[in-house]
Scaffold this motif. Structure first.
Motif, PDB file in Angstrom:
ATOM      1  N   SER A 297     -11.094  -0.161 -19.435  1.00 48.83           N
ATOM      2  CA  SER A 297     -11.959  -1.139 -18.781  1.00 48.83           C
ATOM      3  C   SER A 297     -11.632  -1.252 -17.299  1.00 48.83           C
ATOM      4  CB  SER A 297     -11.804  -2.500 -19.457  1.00 48.83           C
ATOM      5  OG  SER A 297     -12.543  -3.492 -18.784  1.00 48.83           O
ATOM      6  N   LEU A 298     -10.329  -1.305 -16.982  1.00 49.43           N
ATOM      7  CA  LEU A 298      -9.908  -1.412 -15.584  1.00 49.43           C
ATOM      8  C   LEU A 298     -10.327  -0.178 -14.793  1.00 49.43           C
ATOM      9  CD1 LEU A 298      -8.373  -2.844 -13.311  1.00 49.43           C
ATOM     10  CD2 LEU A 298      -6.277  -1.743 -14.160  1.00 49.43           C
ATOM     11  N   LYS A 299     -10.171   1.008 -15.385  1.00 52.90           N
ATOM     12  CA  LYS A 299     -10.534   2.246 -14.686  1.00 52.90           C
ATOM     13  C   LYS A 299     -12.019   2.272 -14.341  1.00 52.90           C
ATOM     14  CE  LYS A 299      -6.653   4.567 -14.382  1.00 52.90           C
ATOM     15  NZ  LYS A 299      -6.097   4.948 -13.051  1.00 52.90           N
ATOM     16  N   ARG A 300     -12.846   1.751 -15.238  1.00 54.52           N
ATOM     17  CA  ARG A 300     -14.288   1.700 -14.951  1.00 54.52           C
ATOM     18  C   ARG A 300     -14.562   0.795 -13.751  1.00 54.52           C
ATOM     19  NH1 ARG A 300     -14.611   1.692 -20.723  1.00 54.52           N
ATOM     20  NH2 ARG A 300     -14.721  -0.595 -20.752  1.00 54.52           N
ATOM     21  N   THR A 301     -13.874  -0.320 -13.695  1.00 55.55           N
ATOM     22  CA  THR A 301     -14.042  -1.253 -12.579  1.00 55.55           C
ATOM     23  C   THR A 301     -13.557  -0.634 -11.271  1.00 55.55           C
ATOM     24  OG1 THR A 301     -13.782  -3.161 -14.040  1.00 55.55           O
ATOM     25  CG2 THR A 301     -13.402  -3.526 -11.702  1.00 55.55           C
ATOM     26  N   LEU A 302     -12.389  -0.001 -11.313  1.00 63.56           N
ATOM     27  CA  LEU A 302     -11.837   0.613 -10.100  1.00 63.56           C
ATOM     28  C   LEU A 302     -12.722   1.728  -9.589  1.00 63.56           C
ATOM     29  CD1 LEU A 302      -8.030   0.781 -11.021  1.00 63.56           C
ATOM     30  CD2 LEU A 302      -9.215  -0.912  -9.606  1.00 63.56           C
ATOM     31  N   LYS A 303     -13.325   2.477 -10.489  1.00 64.86           N
ATOM     32  CA  LYS A 303     -14.225   3.561 -10.090  1.00 64.86           C
ATOM     33  C   LYS A 303     -15.419   3.009  -9.326  1.00 64.86           C
ATOM     34  CE  LYS A 303     -16.623   7.641 -11.891  1.00 64.86           C
ATOM     35  NZ  LYS A 303     -16.954   8.434 -13.102  1.00 64.86           N
ATOM     36  N   LYS A 304     -15.959   1.888  -9.791  1.00 62.89           N
ATOM     37  CA  LYS A 304     -17.095   1.267  -9.103  1.00 62.89           C
ATOM     38  C   LYS A 304     -16.705   0.803  -7.702  1.00 62.89           C
ATOM     39  CE  LYS A 304     -18.021  -1.815 -12.216  1.00 62.89           C
ATOM     40  NZ  LYS A 304     -18.647  -2.973 -12.910  1.00 62.89           N
ATOM     41  N   LEU A 305     -15.468   0.336  -7.556  1.00 60.74           N
ATOM     42  CA  LEU A 305     -15.017  -0.202  -6.269  1.00 60.74           C
ATOM     43  C   LEU A 305     -14.416   0.857  -5.353  1.00 60.74           C
ATOM     44  CD1 LEU A 305     -13.276  -3.441  -7.601  1.00 60.74           C
ATOM     45  CD2 LEU A 305     -15.510  -3.282  -6.472  1.00 60.74           C
ATOM     46  N   GLY A 306     -14.202   2.064  -5.890  1.00 59.02           N
ATOM     47  CA  GLY A 306     -13.581   3.116  -5.085  1.00 59.02           C
ATOM     48  C   GLY A 306     -12.101   2.876  -4.849  1.00 59.02           C
ATOM     49  N   LEU A 307     -11.442   2.209  -5.793  1.00 66.52           N
ATOM     50  CA  LEU A 307     -10.015   1.922  -5.677  1.00 66.52           C
ATOM     51  C   LEU A 307      -9.223   2.731  -6.689  1.00 66.52           C
ATOM     52  CD1 LEU A 307     -10.120  -1.992  -5.366  1.00 66.52           C
ATOM     53  CD2 LEU A 307      -9.751  -0.347  -3.523  1.00 66.52           C
ATOM     54  N   LYS A 308      -7.928   2.907  -6.411  1.00 61.75           N
ATOM     55  CA  LYS A 308      -7.029   3.571  -7.346  1.00 61.75           C
ATOM     56  C   LYS A 308      -6.032   2.546  -7.884  1.00 61.75           C
ATOM     57  CE  LYS A 308      -7.264   8.168  -5.234  1.00 61.75           C
ATOM     58  NZ  LYS A 308      -6.468   9.288  -4.651  1.00 61.75           N
ATOM     59  N   GLY A 309      -5.518   2.824  -9.058  1.00 63.96           N
ATOM     60  CA  GLY A 309      -4.518   1.926  -9.625  1.00 63.96           C
ATOM     61  C   GLY A 309      -4.512   1.959 -11.136  1.00 63.96           C
ATOM     62  N   HIS A 310      -3.695   1.096 -11.718  1.00 63.07           N
ATOM     63  CA  HIS A 310      -3.581   0.998 -13.173  1.00 63.07           C
ATOM     64  C   HIS A 310      -3.151  -0.426 -13.492  1.00 63.07           C
ATOM     65  CE1 HIS A 310       0.579   1.646 -11.951  1.00 63.07           C
ATOM     66  NE2 HIS A 310       0.196   2.783 -11.410  1.00 63.07           N
ATOM     67  N   LEU A 311      -2.872  -0.711 -14.724  1.00 66.31           N
ATOM     68  CA  LEU A 311      -2.531  -2.080 -15.111  1.00 66.31           C
ATOM     69  C   LEU A 311      -1.282  -2.582 -14.390  1.00 66.31           C
ATOM     70  CD1 LEU A 311      -3.219  -1.768 -18.945  1.00 66.31           C
ATOM     71  CD2 LEU A 311      -4.575  -3.081 -17.305  1.00 66.31           C
ATOM     72  N   HIS A 312      -0.320  -1.693 -14.154  1.00 70.02           N
ATOM     73  CA  HIS A 312       0.924  -2.096 -13.497  1.00 70.02           C
ATOM     74  C   HIS A 312       0.703  -2.457 -12.030  1.00 70.02           C
ATOM     75  CE1 HIS A 312       5.154  -2.541 -14.380  1.00 70.02           C
ATOM     76  NE2 HIS A 312       5.485  -1.952 -13.244  1.00 70.02           N
ATOM     77  N   THR A 313      -0.437  -2.037 -11.464  1.00 73.83           N
ATOM     78  CA  THR A 313      -0.717  -2.328 -10.062  1.00 73.83           C
ATOM     79  C   THR A 313      -0.895  -3.829  -9.839  1.00 73.83           C
ATOM     80  OG1 THR A 313      -1.819  -0.181  -9.926  1.00 73.83           O
ATOM     81  CG2 THR A 313      -2.137  -1.673  -8.070  1.00 73.83           C
ATOM     82  N   PHE A 314      -1.330  -4.559 -10.865  1.00 75.00           N
ATOM     83  CA  PHE A 314      -1.398  -6.014 -10.744  1.00 75.00           C
ATOM     84  C   PHE A 314      -0.012  -6.573 -10.444  1.00 75.00           C
ATOM     85  CE2 PHE A 314      -5.298  -5.594 -13.435  1.00 75.00           C
ATOM     86  CZ  PHE A 314      -6.178  -6.268 -12.589  1.00 75.00           C
ATOM     87  N   ARG A 315       1.004  -6.022 -11.093  1.00 72.58           N
ATOM     88  CA  ARG A 315       2.386  -6.474 -10.880  1.00 72.58           C
ATOM     89  C   ARG A 315       2.832  -6.169  -9.454  1.00 72.58           C
ATOM     90  NH1 ARG A 315       7.287  -7.654 -13.432  1.00 72.58           N
ATOM     91  NH2 ARG A 315       9.096  -6.478 -12.742  1.00 72.58           N
ATOM     92  N   HIS A 316       2.572  -4.937  -9.003  1.00 73.96           N
ATOM     93  CA  HIS A 316       2.945  -4.569  -7.634  1.00 73.96           C
ATOM     94  C   HIS A 316       2.233  -5.458  -6.619  1.00 73.96           C
ATOM     95  CE1 HIS A 316       5.007  -1.314  -9.395  1.00 73.96           C
ATOM     96  NE2 HIS A 316       3.981  -0.506  -9.551  1.00 73.96           N
ATOM     97  N   SER A 317       0.986  -5.758  -6.883  1.00 68.97           N
ATOM     98  CA  SER A 317       0.203  -6.581  -5.961  1.00 68.97           C
ATOM     99  C   SER A 317       0.730  -8.014  -5.932  1.00 68.97           C
ATOM    100  CB  SER A 317      -1.270  -6.573  -6.381  1.00 68.97           C
ATOM    101  OG  SER A 317      -1.777  -5.245  -6.408  1.00 68.97           O
ATOM    102  N   PHE A 318       1.181  -8.496  -7.083  1.00 73.23           N
ATOM    103  CA  PHE A 318       1.780  -9.830  -7.142  1.00 73.23           C
ATOM    104  C   PHE A 318       3.037  -9.878  -6.270  1.00 73.23           C
ATOM    105  CE2 PHE A 318       4.940 -12.688  -8.950  1.00 73.23           C
ATOM    106  CZ  PHE A 318       4.247 -13.880  -9.053  1.00 73.23           C
TER     107      PHE A 318
END
Length: 367
Positions: A297-318
């Motif tokens: 689900s996250l990958k589909r969202t990131l593809k629409k936004l042109g962003l890279k990342g994965h579930l752990h990226t939320f942690r890094h961003s925090f």
């Protein structure tokens, strides 16, 4: 290589300090490692009690330094050393995740050794390690992964030497240099908001909670209502009977205003705070969320936004957001758990970037 020895599949029973016995075709055999040699000998009995007695007698002779000319010996095998190490880890009650990691790495090491027709423990020398490193590099493994795996090989051999499976350390003089940590990928807070706004309604609560707490996805999956104290404003991350945290430690995270709203909106269908949707297998929808489905689900969202990342990226961003906000390093560690100073240093470039952006805004505001 002796095919007879290679194909032996034993279920050893320890009977002494170094001696074990196993049964093959109704006959009991001795199995032990002594002074770098693996000793296997028929005890010439089908009686288990008698086999134990004979095995102990042979062990005593060896430990006293007496010659045992009737004993057949072979160099210790890689697979036997691996089995002994794993059993030792289980006895020492190492974390299940650590034991699982050792199993995985050492299975790969044994498979690679076998592909090179290597079966003896003493053959895991410098040349083998160099070849293994190159093989893993070509396989796409990251430098830190290779460093960790070679460390596991190192531990195997040091363990084997203490158990008299080796006379000499074939990796004596090996120096392990830890590779430099790579900067962790992260999203700016504006990008996090874009991700959350564009996420599906089903998964928005999970993604929001990850962004607001810095939890690992495994920690979120195993979060129960017993771990949540809304009145005290705390979320407790702690081991369960069938799961443990990365380090086995317990920590508490303050609940932000948005995290509180997410929790208050969650239905209490089971012990789990976050549950997957109802399905044929789980009609009540009371089972744990699926990491795979969340990532898809996250990958589909990131593809629409042109962003890279994965579930752990939320942690890094925090973590990056906390640093930009000037939260002390000690408090960040308390919130997010296992993260060393070197790792946190990689986030300093985030604060530097924010500083540059602030200076540019200041310059634009000047007359």
């Amino acid at each position: 290589m002796n095919t007879k020895i290679k194909n032996v599949n034993m279920n050893n029973e320890r009977v002494g300090e170094v001696a074990s016995i196993f049964n093959r075709n109704g006959v009991w055999y001795l199995n032990m490692q002594f002074r770098g040699k693996q000793i296997r000998k028929s005890l010439k009995t089908s009686n288990k009690k008698e086999a134990r007695a004979r095995a102990l007698a042979l062990e005593r002779e060896l430990l006293k330094g007496e010659a045992v000319k009737t004993v057949e010996s072979e160099p210790a095998l890689i697979t036997d050393a691996i089995e002994a190490l794993i059993q030792s880890c289980i006895t020492e009650e190492l974390r299940p995740k650590t034991i699982s990691k050792y199993r995985q790495v050492l299975k790969g090491v044994a498979d690679f050794a076998e592909s090179r027709d290597l079966y003896k423990l003493e053959q895991l020398d410098m040349r083998f390690v160099d070849a293994y490193r190159q093989y893993r590099k070509q396989d796409g493994a990251k430098p830190k992964t290779i460093y960790t795996e070679v460390g596991v090989i190192r531990r195997l051999l040091l363990f084997a030497k203490t158990r008299r499976m080796l006379n000499e350390d074939p990796l004596e003089g090996l120096k392990l240099t830890e590779p430099k940590s790579e900067p962790q990928p992260f999203w700016s807070w504006e990008e996090v908001e874009q991700v959350l706004t564009s996420s599906s309604k089903v998964h928005w609560p999970v993604f929001t909670f990850l962004a607001e707490t810095g939890l690992r996805i495994g920690e979120l999956r195993w979060l129960t209502w017993d771990d949540v104290e809304l009145k005290q404003g705390l979320i407790h991350v702690r081991p369960k009977d069938d799961w443990t945290t990365k380090t086995g430690n317990v920590r508490s995270i303050p609940i932000s205003a948005r995290a509180r709203k997410v929790l208050q909106a969650q239905p209490r269908r089971s012990r789990w705070v976050f549950t997957a949707r109802a399905s044929k297998r789980y009609p009540q929808g009371d089972h744990q969320i699926s990491e795979r489905r969340l990532l898809e689900s996250l990958k589909r969202t990131l593809k629409k936004l042109g962003l890279k990342g994965h579930l752990h990226t939320f942690r890094h961003s925090f973590i990056s957001r906390a640093i930009v906000q000037g939260i002390p390093e000690a408090i960040i560690r308390k919130w997010v758990g296992h993260v060393d100073h070197k790792t946190l240093q990689h986030y300093t470039h985030i604060a530097d970037r924010e500083s540059q952006a602030a200076m540019q805004r200041l310059n634009r505001s000047e007359p």
